[in-house]
Design an enzyme around this catalytic site. Structure first.
Site: not given
Ligand SMILES: Cc1cc2nc3c(=O)[nH]c(=O)nc-3n(C[C@H](O)[C@H](O)[C@H](O)COP(=O)(O)O)c2cc1C
Length: 284
Positions: A160, A280, A169, A134, A29, A256, A111
Site C-alpha cells: 500500500t 484508500h 478521521r 504497509y 470505522y 495499491k 492486512s
Molecule cells: C475498515 C477499513 C479498513 C481498511 N484497512 C486497510 C488496510 O489495512 N490496508 C490497506 O491497504 N487498505 C485498507 N483499507 C482500504 C481498502 O483496502 C480499500 O482500498 C477501500 O475500501 C476502497 O476500496 P477500493 O480500493 O476498491 O477503491 C481499509 C478500508 C476500510 C473501509
C-alpha cells in the site's frame, strides 16, 4: 430461502445488520472517510455512474466470469481488499473472510494491521491468500513480515503506497478510536450497548494486532502497540523501497493506491506485476 437470507438481499441490508450488532466505533470505522469525507462520497458517486453496455443476441448459456488475476485462476475478477482490524468487527473476522473468499473462488488480502495473524489465516484456509504490506520505518520488521508471508505460501504481496500520513478521521476521534485508543465512559457505553458483540468477542483470544505480537513492544497492551505503529509509518517511503521489496519478494507484486498514469509507469518500471487504482476509499 432462510430467514437470515431474506433479510440480507443487498449490501444495504448487511450494513443495517452490522450497525445493529457492532459497537459504534468499529461500525463508523468502516462507514466513514477522512476530513470532510468528500472523497469518500465522490467514490460512491463515481462507481454509481459506471454503467454496463447492453449488447444482445449473444448465446449466454455458457457464460462465466472466471478469469485470471496476477496469473491465478479466479471465479470472477474481484478480490477482497485488505481491511485493518476486521477481527474487531466479528471474532476472528479475517479468518471468516478468508474462508468466504476461498469458497467463492476469489483472492483474500490480509492486512498488515489485521487481528488474525498471517499464520492464523494460513492455518484456516487451503488456498494461498494475498498479503498486504504497509512500509514501516523498521526495515527489519518489514523483512520479517515478508519472510512470514513467504513461509505461509502467500501468492501475492500487495504494497500500500497511499498511507504514509493518515488523514484526520472525525468519527474515529469522536468515538475514541484513536492512537492510542481513548478508553473512557463513552467507549464503555458503546461496548455495553452491544452485549452480543462483547459475548462473541469473549469467544476468541485474538483482540490485538496479530502480525505485530512478539515484535512491537507491549504485545498485550493495545495502547503501547498502537503508539509504536503510529511512529512506524515511513514518510520517506519511495520507489527505491519498492525495488528493495522486489529484491526480497519473488512472488507476484501488486502496488495499491496508484491514481496517476506517471505513477503507474513507475510502478511497472519498479517491477510490479499489477496495480490497484484506489484512493484508500477516501479514508486515508
Ligand atoms: C475498515 C477499513 C479498513 C481498511 N484497512 C486497510 C488496510 O489495512 N490496508 C490497506 O491497504 N487498505 C485498507 N483499507 C482500504 C481498502 O483496502 C480499500 O482500498 C477501500 O475500501 C476502497 O476500496 P477500493 O480500493 O476498491 O477503491 C481499509 C478500508 C476500510 C473501509
Amino acid at each position: 430461502m432462510g430467514d437470515c437470507a431474506m433479510r440480507t438481499l443487498e449490501v444495504q441490508d448487511l450494513k443495517r445488520l452490522a450497525q445493529r450488532r457492532v459497537p459504534r466505533m468499529f461500525f463508523d470505522y468502516i462507514d466513514s472517510g477522512s476530513w470532510t469525507e468528500s472523497t469518500y462520497r465522490a467514490n460512491a458517486g463515481d462507481l454509481d455512474a459506471i454503467q454496463f453496455r447492453q449488447r444482445v443476441g449473444k448465446q449466454i448459456s455458457n457464460r462465466s466470469l472466471a478469469t485470471e488475476m496476477v496469473g491465478q485462476p479466479v471465479s470472477m475478477p474481484l478480490a477482497l481488499a485488505p481491511t485493518g482490524i476486521a477481527g474487531m468487527q466479528w471474532p476472528d473476522g479475517e479468518i471468516c473472510a478468508a474462508r468466504a473468499a476461498e469458497n467463492a473462488g476469489v483472492p483474500f488480502t490480509l492486512s498488515t494491521m489485521s487481528i488474525c495473524s498471517i499464520e492464523d489465516v494460513a492455518a484456516a484456509v487451503k488456498k494461498p491468500f494475498w498479503f498486504q504490506l504497509y512500509m514501516m520505518r523498521d526495515r527489519g520488521f518489514v523483512a520479517s513480515l515478508l519472510e512470514r508471508a513467504k513461509e505461509a505460501g502467500c501468492s501475492a504481496l500487495m504494497v500500500t503506497m497511499d498511507l504514509q500520513v493518515a488523514g484526520q478521521r472525525h468519527k474515529d476521534l469522536r468515538n475514541g478510536l484513536t492512537t492510542p485508543p481513548t478508553l473512557g465512559w463513552r467507549t464503555f457505553m458503546q461496548l455495553a450497548s452491544r452485549p452480543g458483540w462483547c459475548l462473541r468477542m469473549l469467544g476468541t483470544r485474538r483482540h490485538t494486532f496479530g502480525n505485530l505480537s512478539g515484535y512491537a513492544p507491549g504485545a498485550d497492551n493495545l495502547t503501547e502497540m498502537t503508539g509504536w505503529v503510529a511512529k512506524q509509518f515511513d514518510l520517506d517511503f519511495s520507489w527505491n523501497d519498492i525495488e528493495w521489496i522486489r529484491s526480497r519478494w519473488n512472488g507476484k507484486l501488486i502496488l495499491k493506491g496508484i491514481m496517476e498514469p506517471e505513477d503507474a509507469r513507475l510502478a511497472f518500471a519498479s517491477g510490479a506485476d499489477a496495480i490497484v487504482v484506489s484512493n484508500h476509499g477516501g479514508g486515508s
